[in-house]
Design an enzyme around this catalytic site. Structure first.
Site, mmCIF file in Angstrom:
data_model
loop_
_atom_site.group_PDB
_atom_site.id
_atom_site.type_symbol
_atom_site.label_atom_id
_atom_site.label_comp_id
_atom_site.label_asym_id
_atom_site.label_seq_id
_atom_site.Cartn_x
_atom_site.Cartn_y
_atom_site.Cartn_z
ATOM 1 N N ALA A 128 11.484 2.532 -0.068
ATOM 2 C CA ALA A 128 10.382 1.587 0.141
ATOM 3 C C ALA A 128 9.465 2.127 1.222
ATOM 4 C CB ALA A 128 10.909 0.221 0.541
ATOM 5 N N ASP A 129 8.208 1.754 1.117
ATOM 6 C CA ASP A 129 7.227 2.074 2.152
ATOM 7 C C ASP A 129 6.809 0.855 2.935
ATOM 8 O OD1 ASP A 129 6.890 4.226 -0.139
ATOM 9 O OD2 ASP A 129 6.230 5.100 1.752
ATOM 10 N N ARG A 130 6.916 -0.313 2.310
ATOM 11 C CA ARG A 130 6.593 -1.546 3.007
ATOM 12 C C ARG A 130 7.192 -2.706 2.215
ATOM 13 N NH1 ARG A 130 1.824 -2.845 6.692
ATOM 14 N NH2 ARG A 130 1.237 -0.679 6.381
ATOM 15 N N ALA A 143 6.205 -2.224 -1.632
ATOM 16 C CA ALA A 143 5.374 -1.066 -1.986
ATOM 17 C C ALA A 143 6.253 0.167 -1.940
ATOM 18 C CB ALA A 143 4.211 -0.908 -1.006
#
Ligand SMILES: CSC[C@H]1O[C@H](OP(=O)(O)O)[C@H](O)[C@@H]1O
Length: 357
Positions: A244-246, A254
């Protein structure tokens, strides 16, 4: 020995230039925040945790080599450089989280009247340096929680999993997040097979994840992104595990472009879909995924491969680097260093998790 994306000792920072992998393993020096920013922007180093760590360590290098005349000058410099580093790539929250912590830390140190200017600078450098080992420790906890949970869901039998992009030692300080779960399953002899997607257009899967898996002799097959549905239809896949990035307040996540469609395909095939990430990837300030800023990357990353054109000249491209997977498609759960949470559970726990050490 797993691969090392980042090599650091006080006064010296090197990164493995991931644009050259897997053919060429070349470390490049990062001597200041300008070089740190460029390495992150160009994706010579990438991966949400690694971006945060390299950004902060590039500032640590600069601080180590620079004298300041006052605490105010030091604070202004640190704030300016952290804000600059955050601007390199907008979607992953980890570097923004690290920047906020760095700004709070410098203010706290300055407010401590017992500390001299050089002591303040040293303590901030030490704080940034501590990120390296902390990340590895967190990834091993993510790996353990994720493996325990998935094995619990599969009567402790060996499992076959699909993963997307690169979430391993090349995306972190070491061990990895989703790939950390896969490493933990492998270490327990409970990983029957892992299918890694190529992850066009940067090919994190084909170039980086496959490189890590082969390096560690983990049973794996590379598949094209467009093979995921057929792979789930033809094989008994027990889990899809991605990074995950966010992760925002409602659990929307995201992650690398292609994650969303992988989640849809997993839902259709009844395959549990897991997101693995540290708490530094959580962003409770954004209510839902529709408000996440998605980075658009240069179109030549789609139209060329190692400098060779692979698309028709003059074709326009749309190249979002990430997409958003709605919480309801994260059917397995969100795997963290504190345990595995269903997205709706996470919403209740998030303030407790973020408040814990
Ligand atoms: C643990 S890495 C998390 C995340 O970062 C990657 O993006 P990029 O390669 O563009 O930095 C990918 O989305 C990974 O899942």
């Amino acid at each position: 020995m797993t691969l090392q994306a980042i090599r650091y000792q006080r006064g010296s920072l090197e990164i493995l230039d991931q644009l050259l992998l897997p053919e060429i393993s070349k470390y490049i020096s990062i001597n200041n925040t300008d070089e740190g920013w460029r390495a992150i922007k160009s994706m010579q180093v990438r991966g949400a945790p690694a971006i945060a760590i390299v950004g902060c360590l590039s500032l640590a290098i600069e601080l180590t080599n620079k004298e300041f005349q006052s605490t105010q000058e030091l604070k202004d410099f640190v704030v300016e450089k952290l804000d600059y580093l955050v601007s390199a790539r907008p979607t992953a929250v980890n570097i923004a989280d690290a920047a906020d912590k760095g700004k709070s830390m410098i203010q706290k140190l300055i407010d401590d009247e017992k500390l001299e200017l050089d002591e303040i600078k040293l303590k901030l450098v030490q704080e940034f340096e501590a990120m390296l080992q902390a990340d590895i420790d967190v990834n091993k906890r993510i790996g353990q929680h994720g493996a325990d949970y998935i094995l619990g869901e599969n009567n402790d039998q060996p499992v076959k999993v699909i993963t997307h992009c690169n979430t391993g030692s090349l995306a972190t300080a070491g061990y990895g997040t989703a790939l950390g779960v896969i490493r933990s399953l492998h270490e327990q002899n409970k990983l029957e097979h892992v299918y890694c997607t190529e992850t066009r257009p940067y090919n994190q899967g084909a170039r980086l994840t496959a490189y890590e898996l082969v390096h560690e002799k983990i049973e794996a097959s590379l598949i094209c992104d467009n093979m995921a549905a057929a792979c789930m239809s033809s094989n008994k896949i027990h889990a899809v595990i991605v990074g995950a990035d966010r992760v925002v307040a409602n659990g929307d996540t995201a992650n690398k472009i292609g994650t969303y469609q992988l989640a849809i395909v997993a839902k259709y095939h009844g395959v549990p879909f897991y997101v693995a990430c540290p708490k530094t990837t959580f962003d409770p300030h954004i209510k839902s995924g529709k408000d996440i800023h998605i980075e658009i990357r240069p179109q030549d990353e789609m139209t060329t491969l190692k400098g060779i054109r692979i698309a028709a000249p003059n074709i326009r491209c749309w190249n979002p680097a990430f997409d958003v997977t709605p919480a309801e498609l994260i059917t397995g759960g969100i795997i963290t260093e504190f345990g595995v949470f269903k997205p709706q559970e996470l919403q209740k726990q998030i303030s407790k998790i973020l408040g814990s050490g």
